[in-house]
Each structure stands twice: as structure tokens, then as C-alpha cells.
Design a protein around this motif. Sequence first.
Motif, PDB file in Angstrom:
ATOM      1  N   MET A 146      32.017  34.298  -6.668  1.00 24.86           N
ATOM      2  CA  MET A 146      31.014  34.034  -7.806  1.00 24.86           C
ATOM      3  C   MET A 146      32.038  33.080  -8.684  1.00 24.86           C
ATOM      4  N   ALA A 171      33.093  39.209  -4.802  1.00 26.82           N
ATOM      5  CA  ALA A 171      32.225  37.952  -4.500  1.00 26.82           C
ATOM      6  C   ALA A 171      31.702  38.138  -2.874  1.00 26.82           C
ATOM      7  N   ALA A 172      32.012  38.939  -2.413  1.00 27.74           N
ATOM      8  CA  ALA A 172      31.315  39.240  -1.072  1.00 27.74           C
ATOM      9  C   ALA A 172      29.917  39.747  -1.166  1.00 27.74           C
ATOM     10  N   GLU A 173      28.883  39.140  -0.142  1.00 36.69           N
ATOM     11  CA  GLU A 173      27.676  39.584  -0.235  1.00 36.69           C
ATOM     12  C   GLU A 173      27.318  41.025   0.363  1.00 36.69           C
ATOM     13  N   ASP A 174      28.619  41.476   1.212  1.00 36.67           N
ATOM     14  CA  ASP A 174      28.409  42.760   1.824  1.00 36.67           C
ATOM     15  C   ASP A 174      29.638  43.576   1.802  1.00 36.67           C
ATOM     16  N   TRP A 180      33.657  47.982  -0.841  1.00 34.28           N
ATOM     17  CA  TRP A 180      32.846  47.215  -1.458  1.00 34.28           C
ATOM     18  C   TRP A 180      33.160  47.642  -3.011  1.00 34.28           C
TER      19      TRP A 180
END
Length: 228
Positions: free
Chosen positions: A1, A175-178, A226
Amino acid sequence: MPGAAEHTVLIVDDDPVVTTALHAQVNRVPGFRVVGIAHTGQVALAAAQRFAPRLVLLDLHLPDLPGLEVAHRLRRPDQPPADVIVISGRRESAAVRAAMQRGALYYLVKPTRAAVLEQTLQRYAATVAQLGPDGSFVEQQEIDRVFRSLHLDTAPRAKSIAAATERAVLDALAAAEDDLSAYELAETVGISRATARRYLEHLAECGQVEARLRYGPTGRPQHRYWVR
């Protein structure tokens, strides 16, 4: 982001030598930027209104107002929300306790070494990242992890762990979505898989990232990581 990792900082200290040194030290930490310097309490309150910093580095000895009074006023509804870390030459337990009662997240004793300040700021950034945008929690262990991140001891970082790479790994996970594997993180950050695994294991031990095993249809289970 983009831009999410920047933490704006207001430095409050009556000694120009100290503020100059802190200004240089803070700006060297990735993700942090000094937006104002104040040498008095009144100027600090005005600067907080003007710049709305995320973090205030606050001395307790100021010429016009006690630093603890400044910390108290920074918590008023008419002031933009800001976190406070005290940096003071006062060592008495009463001062530390009073700073805690007025909302200080941490207390550093002068003279503060640059490495200690850098580590404190990195722990602060990691804590903020774990809180997330909605501020909601499901399990007590998540809340425990947040507090552990901020209040880890100040033992020197292992020589194999570089601050810049550690920050890059945390930023990539945030920033990772998963969740990511060591291989996927290595591709994202531009480091080797062995290096990625070393940093992920280090951050997992420190409580700054979560890890789990994912079982696929074939082959060995894969560790996934994560940041909550």
C-alpha cells in the motif's frame, strides 16, 4: 500500500543539539520522516495541531510546560491523535510511571544511542502495522502479540539480520493480499529464498509475523507467513 508505511514524527526537546541529532537519526530510519521540531511545550502543541504527526518524541524538561503536561494535552479531543515516546534524562521511577499514566508508549533514557532509537522506531512501526486499519481483534493472543512487538527487549539485532531488509520483508508482507511463502517473498523483495526464510523465521520468533502450514494436493506442506 503506497504511503501506508510512512510515520510522521514531531521532535520536542529544549536542546537544539539534541533535536538536530534526533532529526538526523529519525530520518535515517526507513518509513519515518520528521515533520516538525519544537523547543517549548506551547510550540509543540501548536505543531501537533499543524502537522498532525503520528508519533511525538517528547522530552520531559521544557522551559514553559512540563513534558508530562504536554503529553496530557496531546490526548485532548481537540488535538489530532498522536502516539508519544518519551526521551528524557530523568531516571526516577516516578517519572516513568507518570509518563505511562499519561499515555506514553515507551520511555527512552538519555543519552539514547542511535541503534536503540532505530530499534524502538522499528518496533513501533511493526506494532502499528499489526493493529491494522479496523482496529478489531478476535483472540487475546493477537493482542498479546501486539504488545510483545512494542516491548521486546533492546538486545542488539543478530548480525545476520539487517534493519533495511527486515523492514522490506515486513512491508512486503503487509502489502500482500494473502500469506506468502519464503519463495514468493524472495521474488517480491529481490532476495534469495534462504535469506527470505531466515528473516521470516526471525520475525516469527519475535512475534511480528504469523506462520502456518498449508497442505497442498501433493508434495510437502509449505510454510506460509503473514502480518495481521
